[in-house]
Design a protein around this motif. Structure first.
Motif, PDB file in Angstrom:
ATOM      1  N   MET A   1      17.920  55.817 -19.020  1.00 23.73           N
ATOM      2  CA  MET A   1      17.710  55.145 -20.304  1.00 23.73           C
ATOM      3  C   MET A   1      18.991  54.459 -20.768  1.00 23.73           C
ATOM      4  SD  MET A   1      16.206  56.732 -23.811  1.00 23.73           S
ATOM      5  CE  MET A   1      14.672  57.088 -22.960  1.00 23.73           C
ATOM      6  N   LEU A   2      20.075  55.243 -20.951  1.00 23.18           N
ATOM      7  CA  LEU A   2      21.378  54.658 -21.250  1.00 23.18           C
ATOM      8  C   LEU A   2      22.081  54.361 -19.932  1.00 23.18           C
ATOM      9  CD1 LEU A   2      22.617  56.990 -24.138  1.00 23.18           C
ATOM     10  CD2 LEU A   2      21.110  54.986 -24.265  1.00 23.18           C
ATOM     11  N   THR A   3      22.806  53.253 -19.885  1.00 24.61           N
ATOM     12  CA  THR A   3      23.439  52.860 -18.624  1.00 24.61           C
ATOM     13  C   THR A   3      24.947  52.978 -18.630  1.00 24.61           C
ATOM     14  OG1 THR A   3      23.410  50.543 -19.345  1.00 24.61           O
ATOM     15  CG2 THR A   3      21.549  51.317 -18.019  1.00 24.61           C
ATOM     16  N   GLY A   4      25.581  53.065 -19.790  1.00 26.57           N
ATOM     17  CA  GLY A   4      27.035  53.175 -19.803  1.00 26.57           C
ATOM     18  C   GLY A   4      27.588  53.168 -21.210  1.00 26.57           C
ATOM     19  N   LEU A   5      28.884  53.468 -21.312  1.00 24.64           N
ATOM     20  CA  LEU A   5      29.585  53.496 -22.591  1.00 24.64           C
ATOM     21  C   LEU A   5      30.080  52.092 -22.920  1.00 24.64           C
ATOM     22  CD1 LEU A   5      30.775  55.218 -24.933  1.00 24.64           C
ATOM     23  CD2 LEU A   5      32.818  55.517 -23.514  1.00 24.64           C
ATOM     24  N   ALA A   6      29.644  51.545 -24.049  1.00 21.18           N
ATOM     25  CA  ALA A   6      30.071  50.204 -24.458  1.00 21.18           C
ATOM     26  C   ALA A   6      31.362  50.251 -25.259  1.00 21.18           C
ATOM     27  CB  ALA A   6      28.970  49.523 -25.278  1.00 21.18           C
ATOM     28  N   TRP A   7      31.486  51.233 -26.161  1.00 21.89           N
ATOM     29  CA  TRP A   7      32.716  51.349 -26.948  1.00 21.89           C
ATOM     30  C   TRP A   7      32.907  52.755 -27.493  1.00 21.89           C
ATOM     31  CZ3 TRP A   7      28.656  48.483 -29.373  1.00 21.89           C
ATOM     32  CH2 TRP A   7      28.117  49.082 -30.522  1.00 21.89           C
ATOM     33  N   LEU A   8      34.165  53.043 -27.777  1.00 15.70           N
ATOM     34  CA  LEU A   8      34.588  54.205 -28.544  1.00 15.70           C
ATOM     35  C   LEU A   8      35.419  53.683 -29.690  1.00 15.70           C
ATOM     36  CD1 LEU A   8      35.418  57.200 -29.178  1.00 15.70           C
ATOM     37  CD2 LEU A   8      37.250  56.894 -27.473  1.00 15.70           C
ATOM     38  N   ALA A   9      35.093  54.082 -30.925  1.00 18.55           N
ATOM     39  CA  ALA A   9      35.840  53.636 -32.096  1.00 18.55           C
ATOM     40  C   ALA A   9      36.575  54.803 -32.728  1.00 18.55           C
ATOM     41  CB  ALA A   9      34.912  52.986 -33.121  1.00 18.55           C
ATOM     42  N   LEU A  10      37.864  54.568 -33.047  1.00 20.16           N
ATOM     43  CA  LEU A  10      38.734  55.559 -33.671  1.00 20.16           C
ATOM     44  C   LEU A  10      39.222  55.043 -35.021  1.00 20.16           C
ATOM     45  CD1 LEU A  10      40.994  56.330 -30.567  1.00 20.16           C
ATOM     46  CD2 LEU A  10      38.953  57.594 -31.298  1.00 20.16           C
ATOM     47  N   GLU A  11      39.525  55.969 -35.899  1.00 19.18           N
ATOM     48  CA  GLU A  11      40.093  55.611 -37.195  1.00 19.18           C
ATOM     49  C   GLU A  11      41.613  55.553 -37.100  1.00 19.18           C
ATOM     50  OE1 GLU A  11      38.401  57.381 -40.824  1.00 19.18           O
ATOM     51  OE2 GLU A  11      40.406  58.158 -41.207  1.00 19.18           O
ATOM     52  N   THR A  12      42.224  54.573 -37.787  1.00 17.83           N
ATOM     53  CA  THR A  12      43.676  54.484 -37.822  1.00 17.83           C
ATOM     54  C   THR A  12      44.155  54.213 -39.240  1.00 17.83           C
ATOM     55  OG1 THR A  12      45.640  53.390 -36.894  1.00 17.83           O
ATOM     56  CG2 THR A  12      43.714  52.004 -37.296  1.00 17.83           C
ATOM     57  N   LYS A  13      45.292  54.769 -39.605  1.00 22.38           N
ATOM     58  CA  LYS A  13      45.900  54.455 -40.898  1.00 22.38           C
ATOM     59  C   LYS A  13      46.644  53.134 -40.849  1.00 22.38           C
ATOM     60  CE  LYS A  13      46.607  59.284 -42.260  1.00 22.38           C
ATOM     61  NZ  LYS A  13      47.623  60.319 -42.626  1.00 22.38           N
ATOM     62  N   SER A  14      47.166  52.785 -39.671  1.00 26.76           N
ATOM     63  CA  SER A  14      47.981  51.585 -39.525  1.00 26.76           C
ATOM     64  C   SER A  14      47.557  50.814 -38.289  1.00 26.76           C
ATOM     65  CB  SER A  14      49.468  51.951 -39.426  1.00 26.76           C
ATOM     66  OG  SER A  14      50.241  50.843 -39.019  1.00 26.76           O
ATOM     67  N   LEU A  15      47.009  49.628 -38.489  1.00 24.38           N
ATOM     68  CA  LEU A  15      46.632  48.801 -37.347  1.00 24.38           C
ATOM     69  C   LEU A  15      47.844  48.425 -36.508  1.00 24.38           C
ATOM     70  CD1 LEU A  15      43.990  46.384 -38.919  1.00 24.38           C
ATOM     71  CD2 LEU A  15      43.557  48.281 -37.361  1.00 24.38           C
ATOM     72  N   GLU A  16      48.994  48.219 -37.151  1.00 27.25           N
ATOM     73  CA  GLU A  16      50.181  47.826 -36.400  1.00 27.25           C
ATOM     74  C   GLU A  16      50.685  48.973 -35.523  1.00 27.25           C
ATOM     75  OE1 GLU A  16      53.152  45.975 -34.555  1.00 27.25           O
ATOM     76  OE2 GLU A  16      51.498  45.076 -35.662  1.00 27.25           O
ATOM     77  N   GLN A  17      50.690  50.191 -36.043  1.00 24.86           N
ATOM     78  CA  GLN A  17      51.106  51.328 -35.223  1.00 24.86           C
ATOM     79  C   GLN A  17      50.136  51.539 -34.066  1.00 24.86           C
ATOM     80  OE1 GLN A  17      51.694  54.843 -37.569  1.00 24.86           O
ATOM     81  NE2 GLN A  17      53.535  54.057 -38.564  1.00 24.86           N
ATOM     82  N   ALA A  18      48.842  51.373 -34.334  1.00 18.73           N
ATOM     83  CA  ALA A  18      47.850  51.511 -33.262  1.00 18.73           C
ATOM     84  C   ALA A  18      48.037  50.418 -32.223  1.00 18.73           C
ATOM     85  CB  ALA A  18      46.440  51.461 -33.842  1.00 18.73           C
ATOM     86  N   ARG A  19      48.295  49.191 -32.668  1.00 21.13           N
ATOM     87  CA  ARG A  19      48.524  48.091 -31.724  1.00 21.13           C
ATOM     88  C   ARG A  19      49.733  48.371 -30.850  1.00 21.13           C
ATOM     89  NH1 ARG A  19      51.608  44.757 -30.161  1.00 21.13           N
ATOM     90  NH2 ARG A  19      53.139  45.487 -31.687  1.00 21.13           N
ATOM     91  N   SER A  20      50.809  48.879 -31.458  1.00 19.66           N
ATOM     92  CA  SER A  20      52.018  49.176 -30.695  1.00 19.66           C
ATOM     93  C   SER A  20      51.748  50.236 -29.634  1.00 19.66           C
ATOM     94  CB  SER A  20      53.128  49.639 -31.637  1.00 19.66           C
ATOM     95  OG  SER A  20      54.294  49.961 -30.920  1.00 19.66           O
ATOM     96  N   PHE A  21      50.992  51.271 -29.999  1.00 24.76           N
ATOM     97  CA  PHE A  21      50.719  52.350 -29.060  1.00 24.76           C
ATOM     98  C   PHE A  21      49.818  51.872 -27.924  1.00 24.76           C
ATOM     99  CE2 PHE A  21      48.171  55.929 -27.520  1.00 24.76           C
ATOM    100  CZ  PHE A  21      49.145  56.880 -27.253  1.00 24.76           C
ATOM    101  N   TYR A  22      48.714  51.243 -28.260  1.00 20.61           N
ATOM    102  CA  TYR A  22      47.726  50.911 -27.238  1.00 20.61           C
ATOM    103  C   TYR A  22      48.065  49.638 -26.463  1.00 20.61           C
ATOM    104  CZ  TYR A  22      44.844  54.729 -28.834  1.00 20.61           C
ATOM    105  OH  TYR A  22      44.389  55.979 -29.139  1.00 20.61           O
ATOM    106  N   ALA A  23      48.659  48.649 -27.128  1.00 17.25           N
ATOM    107  CA  ALA A  23      48.983  47.402 -26.434  1.00 17.25           C
ATOM    108  C   ALA A  23      50.344  47.465 -25.765  1.00 17.25           C
ATOM    109  CB  ALA A  23      48.911  46.222 -27.403  1.00 17.25           C
ATOM    110  N   ASP A  24      51.356  47.902 -26.509  1.00 18.85           N
ATOM    111  CA  ASP A  24      52.713  47.887 -25.961  1.00 18.85           C
ATOM    112  C   ASP A  24      52.952  49.052 -25.000  1.00 18.85           C
ATOM    113  OD1 ASP A  24      53.122  45.684 -27.530  1.00 18.85           O
ATOM    114  OD2 ASP A  24      54.219  46.748 -29.102  1.00 18.85           O
ATOM    115  N   LEU A  25      52.548  50.258 -25.419  1.00 16.53           N
ATOM    116  CA  LEU A  25      52.830  51.438 -24.601  1.00 16.53           C
ATOM    117  C   LEU A  25      51.819  51.599 -23.459  1.00 16.53           C
ATOM    118  CD1 LEU A  25      54.683  53.988 -24.346  1.00 16.53           C
ATOM    119  CD2 LEU A  25      52.892  55.206 -25.610  1.00 16.53           C
ATOM    120  N   LEU A  26      50.543  51.548 -23.787  1.00 15.00           N
ATOM    121  CA  LEU A  26      49.512  51.783 -22.772  1.00 15.00           C
ATOM    122  C   LEU A  26      49.014  50.499 -22.112  1.00 15.00           C
ATOM    123  CD1 LEU A  26      47.392  54.695 -24.318  1.00 15.00           C
ATOM    124  CD2 LEU A  26      49.418  54.784 -22.854  1.00 15.00           C
ATOM    125  N   GLU A  27      49.526  49.372 -22.560  1.00 16.63           N
ATOM    126  CA  GLU A  27      49.320  48.083 -21.882  1.00 16.63           C
ATOM    127  C   GLU A  27      47.862  47.635 -21.855  1.00 16.63           C
ATOM    128  OE1 GLU A  27      51.187  48.511 -18.066  1.00 16.63           O
ATOM    129  OE2 GLU A  27      53.164  48.914 -18.925  1.00 16.63           O
TER     130      GLU A  27
END
Length: 230
Positions: A1-27
């Motif tokens: 019935m379900l074929t796969g995971l489309a997204w996971l959404a997390l809450e963040t207090k700071s979009l900039e801190q999240a961007r730094s962690f996920y884009a800069d650190l985890l690439e």
């Protein structure tokens, strides 16, 4: 019935801190930028980080796992430890995972997997906190998840969708690296029949938020937001 995971959404207090962690650190590449949320590409799955100013909010203290090529594990360990992160590791058969925390307290796992890469190439596990294991297990079984493991030393059930995406259902406890299951997690699943998925769980949902031919949004028995989308 379900074929796969489309997204996971997390809450963040700071979009900039999240961007730094996920884009800069985890690439991870950032596919979309908005005033309220950022969308990163983790292989074919989206990782969404979202400010808590409307609903759905996104999950808090969520433990989840990224797939990385097995040959990259040592490089990731060196890179993250050099960046000052206090890492933990765990062995699962012949495969190893490392654990660290993002700026909002989500426990992020990087696990050796059979993926092409380079870098992070998918999300293979999400952990949800639930009140009643049997109730939640029945809900996800109706959507096509199969139970593959039940914990003996802590209250958990591991379920798999098509052998690729895993959900761990945890009654409240601390896991490896003191991880916790997420609350009010927002998950999207791909399916060719969104209304068919709704019919399979209609007697067990907490509420139905939206129904259309190509998109159905419900709350599971613990209030997690589950979207069925083509």
């Amino acid at each position: 019935m379900l074929t796969g995971l489309a997204w996971l959404a997390l809450e963040t207090k700071s979009l900039e801190q999240a961007r730094s962690f996920y884009a800069d650190l985890l690439e991870l590449s950032c596919r979309e930028r908005g005033e309220r949320e950022l969308v990163f590409a983790a292989g074919e799955t989206d990782l969404v980080v979202r400010r808590p100013d409307s609903v759905p909010r996104g999950g808090v203290h969520t433990h989840y796992a990224f797939s990385i090529p097995a040959t990259e594990y040592d490089d990731w360990w060196d890179q993250l430890s050099t960046a000052g992160y206090d890492l933990e590791d765990a062995q699962f058969g012949e495969l190893t995972s490392l654990y660290l925390y993002d700026p909002d307290g989500n426990c992020v796992e990087l696990g050796q997997s059979d993926v092409a890469g380079p870098g992070i190439d998918g999300i293979f596990e999400v952990v949800l906190e639930v009140e009643d294991l049997e109730r939640s297990q029945a809900f996800y079984a109706a959507l096509g998840f199969e139970t593959v493991d039940m914990g003996a030393d802590r209250k958990r059930v591991r379920m798999s969708l098509n052998g690729s995406t895993a959900l761990e259902l945890w009654e409240p406890h601390l896991g490896i690296a003191d991880a916790r299951g997420g609350v009010h997690v927002d998950l999207g699943f791909e399916t060719s029949e969104p209304t068919g998925a709704l019919e399979a769980v209609s007697d067990h949902v907490q509420q139905v938020d939206h129904v259309a031919d190509e998109r159905v949004v419900v709350r599971d028995p613990d209030g997690h937001v589950i979207t069925f989308t083509v």
